[in-house]
Design a protein around this motif. Structure first.
Motif, PDB file in Angstrom:
ATOM      1  N   GLU A 194       0.828  -1.217   0.000  1.00 30.82           N
ATOM      2  CA  GLU A 194       0.000   0.000   0.000  1.00 30.82           C
ATOM      3  C   GLU A 194       0.857   1.260   0.000  1.00 30.82           C
ATOM      4  N   ARG A 195       2.051   1.193   0.556  1.00 29.86           N
ATOM      5  CA  ARG A 195       2.922   2.375   0.604  1.00 29.86           C
ATOM      6  C   ARG A 195       3.776   2.530  -0.653  1.00 29.86           C
ATOM      7  N   HIS A 196       4.215   1.417  -1.231  1.00 25.78           N
ATOM      8  CA  HIS A 196       5.186   1.496  -2.321  1.00 25.78           C
ATOM      9  C   HIS A 196       4.583   1.350  -3.717  1.00 25.78           C
ATOM     10  N   PHE A 197       3.563   0.509  -3.849  1.00 20.98           N
ATOM     11  CA  PHE A 197       3.047   0.206  -5.180  1.00 20.98           C
ATOM     12  C   PHE A 197       2.432   1.420  -5.883  1.00 20.98           C
ATOM     13  N   PRO A 198       1.733   2.324  -5.185  1.00 24.54           N
ATOM     14  CA  PRO A 198       1.199   3.497  -5.890  1.00 24.54           C
ATOM     15  C   PRO A 198       2.281   4.334  -6.573  1.00 24.54           C
ATOM     16  N   VAL A 199       3.436   4.488  -5.935  1.00 23.23           N
ATOM     17  CA  VAL A 199       4.525   5.246  -6.566  1.00 23.23           C
ATOM     18  C   VAL A 199       5.068   4.470  -7.765  1.00 23.23           C
TER      19      VAL A 199
END
Length: 390
Positions: A194-199
């Motif tokens: 949830e923290r890394h995949f959007p970027v």
């Protein structure tokens, strides 16, 4: 003999299983119980599988689950004190395992305590090293620079090499690199994704125009995480055809990709052992990040960089982790000269880890600890008995 073995994460479960296998190979009659994961449980049914509950990341997140961990700590302490086993073997998982070691040292002094995969106190607070020397009988370290740190405090220490060397040698496939394939490694847990995949998806969007020849692939650790990433693709408006979300071994992707974005953790060392040029990324809760900035005492967080104390791979942490920075680094890594230079540096870094056999060496050291001739060593700042020098 009876040993308790304690691990608290999937990586610890894997290394714990390798160690248990080597111990049982040498001592088939050995009784092994404790806490771990499915791999350890399969080899030693007395090891309870708790890794899904235990795998909590970050200082703030751990505090939210403090009551659960304190309860398990009390339960395990009571069991060990009642059983008074011959040895307690702790595998990584420092927050829980160091507290358990303190209690067992105090309440069950006959039980010898070994630590496999040394806690990274050298990164946070070296003042904890003498305390570890007082409560442990043996440290089994996986990085060469750790041995003198612990031995100087009087703790018998063995450098056994890193178990990932064996793991990667068993999985690697050579000659399968795919031109223009970018690997995305957001982590295996929901919160990491949830923290890394959007970027990562912002990078994919930007590359669609700037580098239409690039292809992206990511590896999901479970069907749940596969579904999560596919739903995030849809929510971000990214064409599913642009990112292949594949359930299965990420080792295969590390062999095939030409460059990658890799979340800080064990995966960064695995990428280096697969000779995959990458940029390290990391984002946590802001509270965890601020506390980390206050207490971290090392220049880098990536072990590939720490091993040689220079920036072999670039690190994008917290606010520095953004799509433009990641895209620019991927563009650099796709250039032949830069790629070759990074590969040379990575190879020199991982060469310091030894050439395999870590679990076997660790098992031998643990069994040697049970010998009546086993003795602690004298801290370097104290004189040897009878005036002998160290």
């Amino acid at each position: 003999m009876k040993f308790y073995v304690i691990a608290g994460e999937a990586s610890g479960d894997k290394q714990g299983a390798l160690l248990i296998r080597e111990l049982l190979r040498r001592r088939p009659e050995l009784e092994i119980v404790g806490l771990g994961g499915p791999l350890m449980h399969e080899l030693a049914p007395g090891v309870q599988d708790w890794v899904e509950q235990a795998a909590v990341i970050g200082i703030v997140e751990v505090l939210r689950h403090a009551r659960f961990f304190l309860r398990r700590l009390d339960e395990m302490t009571q069991r060990i004190v009642a059983d008074e086993p011959d040895a307690l073997i702790l595998i990584d998982y420092p927050g829980f395992n160091q507290r358990l070691a303190e209690r067992v040292h105090r309440l069950s002094p006959r039980t010898k305590i070994a630590y496999f995969i040394a806690p990274m106190v050298w990164a946070w607070h070296r003042s904890r090293v003498p305390k570890l020397a007082r409560i442990l009988d043996l440290m089994l370290c996986t990085f060469p620079f750790e041995k003198p740190i612990f031995e100087d405090a009087g703790l018998r220490t063995e450098f056994v090499g890193h178990p990932l060397v064996d793991d990667i040698l068993a999985h690697r496939r050579l000659g399968v690199r795919e031109k223009n394939l970018i690997g995305l490694f957001p982590g295996s847990r929901r919160r990491e994704i949830e923290r890394h995949f959007p970027v990562f998806l912002e990078v994919v969007k930007a590359a669609q125009t700037l580098h239409p020849e690039w292809r992206f692939e990511t590896s999901a650790s479970s069907p749940k995480m596969e579904a999560l990433m596919k739903s995030m693709l849809a929510d971000a408006g990214v064409n599913p055809a642009l990112v292949n979300v594949k359930l299965g071994s990420y080792h295969d992707l590390m062999d095939r990709a030409e460059a990658a974005l890799v979340t800080s953790g064990t995966a960064t060392l695995e990428a280096a052992l697969h000779e995959l040029p990458f940029a390290l990324v990391y984002k946590v809760a802001w509270g965890t990040y601020m506390i980390g900035r206050l207490i971290l005492t090392i220049r880098f967080i990536g072990i590939v960089n720490i091993l040689v104390d220079r920036p072999v791979v670039r690190e994008f942490i917290q606010h520095e982790f953004n799509a433009p920075a990641c895209l620019a680094e991927l563009e650099r890594l796709m250039q032949p000269e830069a790629r070759a230079a990074v590969l040379r540096e990575m190879q020199a870094s991982v060469a310091t880890l030894g050439y395999g056999g870590a679990a076997a060496k660790a098992a031998e050291a643990v069994l040697a600890m049970m010998s009546p001739d086993f003795r602690p060593i004298t801290p370097r700042w104290l004189p040897e008995p009878n005036g002998a020098s160290d």
